[in-house]
Design a protein around this motif. Structure first.
Motif, short mmCIF file in Angstrom:
data_model
loop_
_atom_site.label_atom_id
_atom_site.label_comp_id
_atom_site.label_asym_id
_atom_site.label_seq_id
_atom_site.Cartn_x
_atom_site.Cartn_y
_atom_site.Cartn_z
N ALA A 65 65.29 4.74 46.40
CA ALA A 65 64.84 3.37 46.65
C ALA A 65 63.46 3.36 47.27
O ALA A 65 62.60 2.53 46.93
N GLY A 66 63.20 4.28 48.18
CA GLY A 66 61.90 4.37 48.83
C GLY A 66 60.79 4.77 47.89
O GLY A 66 59.63 4.44 48.11
N GLU A 67 61.14 5.48 46.82
CA GLU A 67 60.15 5.88 45.82
C GLU A 67 60.01 4.84 44.71
O GLU A 67 59.19 4.99 43.82
N THR A 92 68.13 1.48 55.58
CA THR A 92 69.03 1.44 54.43
C THR A 92 68.19 1.51 53.16
O THR A 92 66.97 1.39 53.21
N SER A 93 68.86 1.69 52.04
CA SER A 93 68.13 1.74 50.77
C SER A 93 67.43 0.41 50.49
O SER A 93 66.31 0.39 49.99
N LEU A 94 68.09 -0.70 50.83
CA LEU A 94 67.46 -2.01 50.62
C LEU A 94 66.23 -2.16 51.51
O LEU A 94 65.21 -2.71 51.08
N HIS A 95 66.32 -1.66 52.72
CA HIS A 95 65.20 -1.73 53.65
C HIS A 95 63.98 -1.00 53.10
O HIS A 95 62.87 -1.55 53.05
N VAL A 96 64.16 0.25 52.66
CA VAL A 96 63.02 1.03 52.17
C VAL A 96 62.49 0.49 50.84
O VAL A 96 61.29 0.54 50.58
N ALA A 97 63.38 -0.05 50.00
CA ALA A 97 62.92 -0.64 48.74
C ALA A 97 62.10 -1.89 49.03
O ALA A 97 61.09 -2.16 48.35
N GLY A 98 62.52 -2.67 50.02
CA GLY A 98 61.75 -3.86 50.40
C GLY A 98 60.39 -3.51 50.96
O GLY A 98 59.40 -4.19 50.67
N ILE A 99 60.34 -2.46 51.77
CA ILE A 99 59.05 -2.02 52.32
C ILE A 99 58.12 -1.60 51.19
O ILE A 99 56.94 -1.92 51.19
N ARG A 100 58.67 -0.91 50.22
CA ARG A 100 57.87 -0.46 49.07
C ARG A 100 57.43 -1.65 48.22
O ARG A 100 56.38 -1.61 47.58
N GLY A 101 58.25 -2.69 48.19
CA GLY A 101 57.89 -3.87 47.41
C GLY A 101 58.25 -3.76 45.94
O GLY A 101 57.68 -4.46 45.11
N VAL A 103 60.38 -4.75 43.17
CA VAL A 103 61.30 -5.85 42.89
C VAL A 103 62.52 -5.38 42.10
O VAL A 103 63.66 -5.75 42.42
N SER A 104 62.33 -4.54 41.09
CA SER A 104 63.46 -4.12 40.25
C SER A 104 64.47 -3.28 41.07
O SER A 104 65.68 -3.40 40.87
N THR A 105 63.97 -2.47 41.99
CA THR A 105 64.87 -1.68 42.84
C THR A 105 65.63 -2.59 43.80
O THR A 105 66.83 -2.44 43.99
N VAL A 106 64.93 -3.54 44.39
CA VAL A 106 65.57 -4.50 45.31
C VAL A 106 66.64 -5.29 44.57
O VAL A 106 67.76 -5.47 45.07
N GLU A 107 66.33 -5.75 43.36
CA GLU A 107 67.29 -6.50 42.56
C GLU A 107 68.53 -5.66 42.25
O GLU A 107 69.66 -6.15 42.32
N ALA A 108 68.31 -4.38 41.90
CA ALA A 108 69.45 -3.50 41.58
C ALA A 108 70.34 -3.31 42.81
O ALA A 108 71.57 -3.33 42.70
N LEU A 109 69.74 -3.17 43.97
CA LEU A 109 70.52 -2.98 45.20
C LEU A 109 71.27 -4.25 45.60
O LEU A 109 72.43 -4.19 46.01
N ILE A 110 70.62 -5.40 45.45
CA ILE A 110 71.28 -6.66 45.78
C ILE A 110 72.44 -6.90 44.81
O ILE A 110 73.54 -7.34 45.23
N ALA A 111 72.24 -6.62 43.53
CA ALA A 111 73.29 -6.82 42.54
C ALA A 111 74.49 -5.92 42.82
O ALA A 111 75.63 -6.30 42.52
N ALA A 112 74.24 -4.75 43.41
CA ALA A 112 75.32 -3.82 43.68
C ALA A 112 76.12 -4.22 44.92
O ALA A 112 77.19 -3.68 45.16
N GLY A 113 75.59 -5.14 45.69
CA GLY A 113 76.37 -5.61 46.84
C GLY A 113 75.67 -5.41 48.10
O GLY A 113 76.10 -5.37 49.17
#
Length: 113
Positions: A65-67, A92-101, A103-113
Motif C-alpha cells: 500500500a505504501g508503494e 495501517t495499510s490505509l494510512h500509508v496508501a492515503g499518505i502516498r495519495g 487513489v486506486s490503492t485506497v479504493e481497494a482497501l476501502i472496498a475490502a473493509g
C-alpha cells in the motif's frame, strides 16, 4: 653535549621500535577518521536493510500500500491478508496508501473493509 645527544638517541631507539617520534603520523588521522566513519555507516546501512526486509515480510500489505502497488494489495487481500494489521509505528495499510495519495490503492482497501 650529553643532554643534546640523549634525546636524539631516544628518538632513534623509539623509531627503531616502530613508535612515532614526530607529529608526522597525525597527518593520516583525518583519513583514518573518514574510513572509520565509512565502516560505521556501512554497518548501520546493512542493519537497516536487514530490518527493512524483515518488516516487508512481516507487513507485506502495508508495504504494498505504501508503494502504491494496487495489484499487489488486491492480491494480498484476496489471499486473506488481514486489513487491520498495524506496523511497529502504528500505521495501517490505509494510512500509508492515503499518505502516498494512490487513489486506486485506497479504493481497494476501502472496498475490502
Amino acid at each position: 653535549g650529553r643532554s643534546c645527544v640523549a634525546p636524539r638517541r631516544r628518538r632513534q631507539d623509539l623509531a627503531g621500535a616502530g613508535f612515532p617520534t614526530t607529529l608526522d603520523h597525525l597527518s593520516d588521522a583525518p583519513m583514518r577518521f573518514v574510513r572509520c566513519c565509512t565502516y560505521v555507516i556501512l554497518l548501520f546501512a546493512c542493519a537497516v536493510a536487514a530490518t527493512g526486509d524483515a518488516d516487508r515480510e512481516r507487513w507485506p500489505l502495508i508495504y504494498a500500500a505504501g508503494e502504491g502497488d494496487s495489484k499487489a494489495v488486491r492480491a494480498l487481500l484476496a489471499a486473506g491478508h488481514p486489513i487491520g494489521e498495524t506496523s511497529r509505528d502504528g500505521e495501517t495499510s490505509l494510512h500509508v496508501a492515503g499518505i502516498r495519495g494512490d487513489v486506486s490503492t485506497v479504493e481497494a482497501l476501502i472496498a475490502a473493509g
